[in-house]
Design an enzyme around this catalytic site. Structure first.
Site, PDB file in Angstrom:
ATOM      1  N   ARG A 134      74.079  76.871   2.367  1.00 13.34           N
ATOM      2  CA  ARG A 134      74.974  77.556   1.427  1.00 13.34           C
ATOM      3  C   ARG A 134      74.370  78.880   0.999  1.00 13.34           C
ATOM      4  O   ARG A 134      73.305  78.909   0.382  1.00 13.34           O
ATOM      5  CB  ARG A 134      75.222  76.670   0.192  1.00 13.34           C
ATOM      6  CG  ARG A 134      76.299  75.640   0.401  1.00 13.34           C
ATOM      7  CD  ARG A 134      76.475  74.748  -0.805  1.00 13.34           C
ATOM      8  NE  ARG A 134      76.786  75.473  -2.039  1.00 13.34           N
ATOM      9  CZ  ARG A 134      77.166  74.867  -3.161  1.00 13.34           C
ATOM     10  NH1 ARG A 134      77.288  73.552  -3.196  1.00 13.34           N
ATOM     11  NH2 ARG A 134      77.429  75.568  -4.237  1.00 13.34           N
ATOM     12  N   ARG A 146      75.132  83.052 -11.021  1.00 10.94           N
ATOM     13  CA  ARG A 146      75.998  81.885 -11.248  1.00 10.94           C
ATOM     14  C   ARG A 146      75.745  81.300 -12.636  1.00 10.94           C
ATOM     15  O   ARG A 146      76.689  80.929 -13.335  1.00 10.94           O
ATOM     16  CB  ARG A 146      75.727  80.822 -10.179  1.00 10.94           C
ATOM     17  CG  ARG A 146      76.235  81.229  -8.807  1.00 10.94           C
ATOM     18  CD  ARG A 146      75.670  80.376  -7.708  1.00 10.94           C
ATOM     19  NE  ARG A 146      76.069  78.981  -7.767  1.00 10.94           N
ATOM     20  CZ  ARG A 146      75.505  78.020  -7.033  1.00 10.94           C
ATOM     21  NH1 ARG A 146      74.535  78.308  -6.188  1.00 10.94           N
ATOM     22  NH2 ARG A 146      75.932  76.793  -7.136  1.00 10.94           N
TER      23      ARG A 146
HETATM   24  P1  B4P Z   1      74.766  69.409  -7.848  1.00  8.22           P
HETATM   25  O1  B4P Z   1      74.186  69.721  -9.180  1.00  8.22           O
HETATM   26  O2  B4P Z   1      75.397  68.078  -7.670  1.00  8.22           O
HETATM   27  O3  B4P Z   1      75.731  70.609  -7.495  1.00  8.22           O
HETATM   28  P2  B4P Z   1      77.030  70.928  -8.366  1.00  8.22           P
HETATM   29  O4  B4P Z   1      76.639  71.146  -9.801  1.00  8.22           O
HETATM   30  O5  B4P Z   1      78.046  69.880  -8.082  1.00  8.22           O
HETATM   31  O6  B4P Z   1      77.652  72.147  -7.686  1.00  8.22           O
HETATM   32  P3  B4P Z   1      77.629  73.679  -7.977  1.00  8.22           P
HETATM   33  O7  B4P Z   1      77.968  74.003  -9.394  1.00  8.22           O
HETATM   34  O8  B4P Z   1      76.343  74.188  -7.435  1.00  8.22           O
HETATM   35  O9  B4P Z   1      78.717  74.229  -7.007  1.00  8.22           O
HETATM   36  P4  B4P Z   1      80.304  74.079  -6.840  1.00  8.22           P
HETATM   37  O10 B4P Z   1      80.460  73.471  -5.509  1.00  8.22           O
HETATM   38  O11 B4P Z   1      81.005  73.409  -7.965  1.00  8.22           O
HETATM   39  O12 B4P Z   1      73.639  69.519  -6.814  1.00  8.22           O
HETATM   40  C1  B4P Z   1      72.599  70.481  -6.879  1.00  8.22           C
HETATM   41  C2  B4P Z   1      71.343  69.955  -6.226  1.00  8.22           C
HETATM   42  O13 B4P Z   1      70.580  69.248  -7.203  1.00  8.22           O
HETATM   43  C3  B4P Z   1      71.551  68.975  -5.080  1.00  8.22           C
HETATM   44  O14 B4P Z   1      70.660  69.280  -4.052  1.00  8.22           O
HETATM   45  C4  B4P Z   1      71.226  67.630  -5.675  1.00  8.22           C
HETATM   46  O15 B4P Z   1      70.713  66.711  -4.750  1.00  8.22           O
HETATM   47  C5  B4P Z   1      70.174  67.993  -6.699  1.00  8.22           C
HETATM   48  N1  B4P Z   1      70.137  67.087  -7.842  1.00  8.22           N
HETATM   49  C6  B4P Z   1      71.200  66.604  -8.529  1.00  8.22           C
HETATM   50  N2  B4P Z   1      70.791  65.809  -9.533  1.00  8.22           N
HETATM   51  C7  B4P Z   1      69.407  65.803  -9.490  1.00  8.22           C
HETATM   52  C8  B4P Z   1      68.391  65.174 -10.268  1.00  8.22           C
HETATM   53  N3  B4P Z   1      68.682  64.390 -11.296  1.00  8.22           N
HETATM   54  N4  B4P Z   1      67.104  65.413  -9.952  1.00  8.22           N
HETATM   55  C9  B4P Z   1      66.802  66.214  -8.906  1.00  8.22           C
HETATM   56  N5  B4P Z   1      67.717  66.814  -8.113  1.00  8.22           N
HETATM   57  C10 B4P Z   1      69.008  66.624  -8.401  1.00  8.22           C
HETATM   58  O16 B4P Z   1      80.776  75.608  -6.862  1.00  8.22           O
HETATM   59  C11 B4P Z   1      80.318  76.568  -5.931  1.00  8.22           C
HETATM   60  C12 B4P Z   1      81.056  77.891  -6.101  1.00  8.22           C
HETATM   61  O17 B4P Z   1      82.479  77.695  -5.841  1.00  8.22           O
HETATM   62  C13 B4P Z   1      81.032  78.530  -7.492  1.00  8.22           C
HETATM   63  O18 B4P Z   1      79.888  79.302  -7.716  1.00  8.22           O
HETATM   64  C14 B4P Z   1      82.336  79.396  -7.441  1.00  8.22           C
HETATM   65  O19 B4P Z   1      82.138  80.570  -6.712  1.00  8.22           O
HETATM   66  C15 B4P Z   1      83.299  78.529  -6.663  1.00  8.22           C
HETATM   67  N6  B4P Z   1      84.133  77.678  -7.529  1.00  8.22           N
HETATM   68  C16 B4P Z   1      84.121  76.317  -7.557  1.00  8.22           C
HETATM   69  N7  B4P Z   1      84.985  75.850  -8.474  1.00  8.22           N
HETATM   70  C17 B4P Z   1      85.569  76.947  -9.047  1.00  8.22           C
HETATM   71  C18 B4P Z   1      86.526  77.112 -10.094  1.00  8.22           C
HETATM   72  N8  B4P Z   1      87.069  76.057 -10.723  1.00  8.22           N
HETATM   73  N9  B4P Z   1      86.888  78.375 -10.435  1.00  8.22           N
HETATM   74  C19 B4P Z   1      86.384  79.435  -9.804  1.00  8.22           C
HETATM   75  N10 B4P Z   1      85.457  79.347  -8.823  1.00  8.22           N
HETATM   76  C20 B4P Z   1      85.044  78.106  -8.444  1.00  8.22           C
END
Ligand code: B4P
Length: 190
Positions: A134, A146
Site C-alpha cells: 500500500r 493521514r
Molecule cells: P488497521 O489498524 O486494522 O488498519 P485500519 O485502521 O483498518 O485502516 P486504515 O485507517 O489504515 O485505512 P482504510 O483502509 O480505512 O491495521 C493497521 C496495521 O496495524 C495492520 O498491519 C495490523 O495488523 C496492525 N495492528 C492492528 N492492531 C494491532 C495491535 N493491537 N498490535 C499490533 N499491530 C496491530 O483507509 C485508507 C484510505 O482510504 C484513507 O486514507 C482514505 O484515503 C480512503 N478512505 C477510506 N474510507 C474513506 C472515507 N470514508 N472517506 C474518505 N476517504 C476514505
C-alpha cells in the site's frame, strides 16, 4: 438490528478488529478503504480517481464514498446489521449515514472508538507497509498527513456521536486478542 461504527485513527486496528466482530455478531462488514482498494485493483474510473487521493493520504470526496455505502446498503436489505469500518470520516458522511439508515428505520447503535497513541500508529502502519504494497503505508510523511487529516476532519465525529449518546471509547493499545475482548464486552453491554 446492530449497526456499529468502528472508529479510530489510521492504524488503530479497525480492519483487524472488524474480523472478530463479524465472527461474534454475524454482521456485514462495510470497509470503505477495502471497497476503494478493490475499485483501484479493477481499474474502474472511480478507482483511478480515488487512487490520486489515497496515495497522498487525503480523504476521497464525500459523495464518492456515500454512494458506495448507499449501494451496499441497498444490496444487503436482509442483513442482521452492519459494521461500518472507516466510514463515516467526516460530519457530512455521518449525516448521510443517518439519513440512509433512517430510510430503513435502523439507526447507528454505537460508535466504538479505538484509542491508540500516535507513535504506535506510525509503527503499525510502517510495519504493514513492508508487506502490504500500500503506497499510503510506505512513507512516513504520508502517514503523518493521514493522522493530521484524521485530527482535523474526522475527530469532530466524536462530539457528533457523543451528543447522541452513542460514543464508546475503547483502549486500542495491547495485543489484538486483548482489544478484541474489550470490544466484544463493550458491544455485549450496549
Ligand atoms: P488497521 O489498524 O486494522 O488498519 P485500519 O485502521 O483498518 O485502516 P486504515 O485507517 O489504515 O485505512 P482504510 O483502509 O480505512 O491495521 C493497521 C496495521 O496495524 C495492520 O498491519 C495490523 O495488523 C496492525 N495492528 C492492528 N492492531 C494491532 C495491535 N493491537 N498490535 C499490533 N499491530 C496491530 O483507509 C485508507 C484510505 O482510504 C484513507 O486514507 C482514505 O484515503 C480512503 N478512505 C477510506 N474510507 C474513506 C472515507 N470514508 N472517506 C474518505 N476517504 C476514505
Amino acid at each position: 438490528m446492530l449497526n456499529l461504527v468502528l472508529f479510530g485513527p489510521p492504524g488503530a486496528g479497525k480492519g483487524t478488529q472488524a474480523e472478530f466482530l463479524i465472527e461474534n455478531f454475524d454482521l456485514i462488514h462495510l470497509s470503505t478503504g477495502d471497497l476503494l482498494r478493490s475499485e483501484i485493483a479493477a481499474q474502474t474510473e472511480l478507482g483511478i480517481q480515488a487512487k490520486s487521493f489515497m496515495d497522498k493520504g487525503e480523504l476521497v470526496p464525500d459523495e464518492v464514498v456515500i454512494k458506495m455505502i448507499e449501494s451496499k446498503l441497498a444490496a444487503n436489505k436482509t442483513a442482521k446489521g452492519f459494521i461500518f469500518d472507516g466510514f463515516p470520516r467526516t460530519v457530512a458522511q455521518a449525516k448521510a449515514l443517518d439519513s440512509l439508515l433512517d430510510n430503513n428505520a435502523t439507526p447507528v447503535s454505537a460508535m466504538m472508538c479505538l484509542e491508540v497513541e500516535k507513535a504506535e500508529l506510525i509503527n503499525r502502519l510502517l510495519n504493514r507497509g513492508k508487506t502490504s504494497g500500500r503506497p499510503d503505508d510506505a512513507n512516513e510523511a504520508v502517514i503523518e498527513n493521514r493522522i493530521n487529516i484524521y485530527n482535523v476532519k474526522t475527530m469532530p465525529l466524536i462530539n457528533y456521536y457523543e451528543g447522541k449518546g452513542k460514543y464508546r471509547p475503547i483502549k486500542g493499545m495491547g495485543t489484538i486478542e486483548e482489544i478484541a475482548l474489550r470490544l466484544k464486552s463493550a458491544v455485549e453491554n450496549l
